[in-house]
Design a protein around this motif. Sequence first.
Motif, PDB file in Angstrom:
ATOM      1  N   TYR A   1      44.877  39.040  48.450  1.00 19.28           N
ATOM      2  CA  TYR A   1      44.117  39.659  47.364  1.00 19.28           C
ATOM      3  C   TYR A   1      44.732  39.298  46.001  1.00 19.28           C
ATOM      4  O   TYR A   1      45.858  38.822  45.920  1.00 19.28           O
ATOM      5  CB  TYR A   1      44.043  41.169  47.553  1.00 19.28           C
ATOM      6  N   ARG A   2      43.969  39.539  44.949  1.00 19.31           N
ATOM      7  CA  ARG A   2      44.336  39.072  43.609  1.00 19.31           C
ATOM      8  C   ARG A   2      45.637  39.713  43.121  1.00 19.31           C
ATOM      9  O   ARG A   2      45.802  40.928  43.159  1.00 19.31           O
ATOM     10  CB  ARG A   2      43.211  39.373  42.623  1.00 19.31           C
ATOM     11  N   MET A   3      46.538  38.842  42.641  1.00 18.12           N
ATOM     12  CA  MET A   3      47.825  39.295  42.127  1.00 18.12           C
ATOM     13  C   MET A   3      48.121  38.831  40.709  1.00 18.12           C
ATOM     14  O   MET A   3      48.831  39.495  39.967  1.00 18.12           O
ATOM     15  CB  MET A   3      48.953  38.818  43.059  1.00 18.12           C
ATOM     16  N   TRP A   4      47.613  37.668  40.312  1.00 19.41           N
ATOM     17  CA  TRP A   4      47.843  37.196  38.944  1.00 19.41           C
ATOM     18  C   TRP A   4      46.661  36.347  38.501  1.00 19.41           C
ATOM     19  O   TRP A   4      45.872  35.893  39.319  1.00 19.41           O
ATOM     20  CB  TRP A   4      49.164  36.425  38.830  1.00 19.41           C
ATOM     21  N   PRO A   5      46.521  36.148  37.187  1.00 19.30           N
ATOM     22  CA  PRO A   5      45.349  35.432  36.662  1.00 19.30           C
ATOM     23  C   PRO A   5      45.328  33.968  37.081  1.00 19.30           C
ATOM     24  O   PRO A   5      46.358  33.389  37.442  1.00 19.30           O
ATOM     25  CB  PRO A   5      45.523  35.550  35.131  1.00 19.30           C
ATOM     26  N   GLY A   6      44.145  33.389  37.000  1.00 19.87           N
ATOM     27  CA  GLY A   6      44.011  31.965  37.261  1.00 19.87           C
ATOM     28  C   GLY A   6      43.602  31.667  38.695  1.00 19.87           C
ATOM     29  O   GLY A   6      43.467  32.570  39.530  1.00 19.87           O
ATOM     30  N   PRO A   7      43.418  30.387  39.005  1.00 20.69           N
ATOM     31  CA  PRO A   7      42.872  29.991  40.311  1.00 20.69           C
ATOM     32  C   PRO A   7      43.866  30.059  41.460  1.00 20.69           C
ATOM     33  O   PRO A   7      43.480  29.843  42.607  1.00 20.69           O
ATOM     34  CB  PRO A   7      42.426  28.538  40.071  1.00 20.69           C
ATOM     35  N   TYR A   8      45.155  30.359  41.175  1.00 17.18           N
ATOM     36  CA  TYR A   8      46.153  30.357  42.246  1.00 17.18           C
ATOM     37  C   TYR A   8      46.659  31.763  42.565  1.00 17.18           C
ATOM     38  O   TYR A   8      47.686  31.914  43.208  1.00 17.18           O
ATOM     39  CB  TYR A   8      47.343  29.467  41.861  1.00 17.18           C
ATOM     40  N   GLY A   9      45.930  32.770  42.095  1.00 19.98           N
ATOM     41  CA  GLY A   9      46.439  34.135  42.204  1.00 19.98           C
ATOM     42  C   GLY A   9      45.867  34.961  43.332  1.00 19.98           C
ATOM     43  O   GLY A   9      46.119  36.167  43.409  1.00 19.98           O
ATOM     44  N   GLU A  10      45.086  34.360  44.219  1.00 23.36           N
ATOM     45  CA  GLU A  10      44.538  35.106  45.357  1.00 23.36           C
ATOM     46  C   GLU A  10      44.037  34.134  46.426  1.00 23.36           C
ATOM     47  O   GLU A  10      44.117  32.925  46.292  1.00 23.36           O
ATOM     48  CB  GLU A  10      43.394  36.025  44.910  1.00 23.36           C
ATOM     49  N   TRP A  11      43.542  34.689  47.529  1.00 23.81           N
ATOM     50  CA  TRP A  11      42.945  33.973  48.665  1.00 23.81           C
ATOM     51  C   TRP A  11      43.982  33.307  49.550  1.00 23.81           C
ATOM     52  O   TRP A  11      44.991  33.931  49.847  1.00 23.81           O
ATOM     53  CB  TRP A  11      41.848  33.006  48.206  1.00 23.81           C
ATOM     54  N   GLY A  12      43.747  32.078  50.001  1.00 23.69           N
ATOM     55  CA  GLY A  12      44.547  31.559  51.110  1.00 23.69           C
ATOM     56  C   GLY A  12      45.123  30.180  50.945  1.00 23.69           C
ATOM     57  O   GLY A  12      45.445  29.525  51.942  1.00 23.69           O
TER      58      GLY A  12
END
Length: 330
Positions: free
Chosen positions: A100-111
């Motif tokens: 789940y989302r932890m920080w801004p931008g495209p690398y801050g959540e998912w897998g």
Amino acid sequence: MVYQPEENRYAMMEYRRCGKRGLMLPMISLGLWHNFGGVDTFENSRDMVLRAFDLGITHFDLANNYGPPPGSAEETFGIIMQKDLKPFRDELIISSKAGYRMWPGPYGEWGSRKYLVASADQSLKRMGLDYVDIFYSHRPDLDTPLEETMGALDFIVRSGRALYAGISSYSPEDTRKAAAILRDLGTPCLIHQPRYNMFDRWIEDGLTSALEEEGMGCIVFSPLAQGLLTDKYLEGIPEGSRASKPHGFLKPDQVSEQKVEKVRKLREIARARGQSTAQMAIAWTLRNPVITSALIGASRKEQIDNVVACLENIIFSKEELAAIDRILED
């Protein structure tokens, strides 16, 4: 005072093997999803963790986003580890997750590999640990190849950041695929963490059989349906409850009269068993030997005592199970 755990703590708990693996988990595990964040009272959080360990609960389940704010539950647990539990690290199973989302931008959540490895490093730093025992992919990511996500879990294990890999909320089909990928990489998937309770039985439609075939363990979360399967909402929505909070996971419209009436009927069966509704609901999730552990939440330590007492009666007669099914199906 220096914390000293109860000497007979392991006599108070029962343990189950995690699928076909060597690891055993307590049948009741403590989740730090709620009530352990930066907005909560630290001493109460500490009291709950230490009471759980005194009762033989050796497994503490976290995730990078637990709080609020996100990350703060791991920080709280890290302080308790350093202050009280460090001498007992080898007696503990500590897990964390990322998805789940932890920080801004495209690398801050998912897998993605980028996100999962960075998350594992951040979690270890927040908790002051050299490794976690289990690291999970917290949710499936349909836009990232499963091979990448499972490859990241394999790397996290091989690099010493975790001892075991797990997945959470994956479908039966994706569970089989994930298990096959990890098996080929040489890092078997230890465990699956799905939502499961009397009101949400989706895992019975293929997942439990997949886990049994794959030899994976299963630790279920929300066994009380966010508090619905207790006596808390029988007379309305009390102030301070999860359903009363505007941004809570349990919405007021989920506390329907239909569900409340079912809980009233379930309470009668529980009373005949000498249990509270909550105790019976958790025991019910453990009736299937495929389920390794039930993951509970708590807001005070007395609730943990109450839940652990359910292990005194986790056997259901055919008549009881049939009566429960009739109530749930109505």
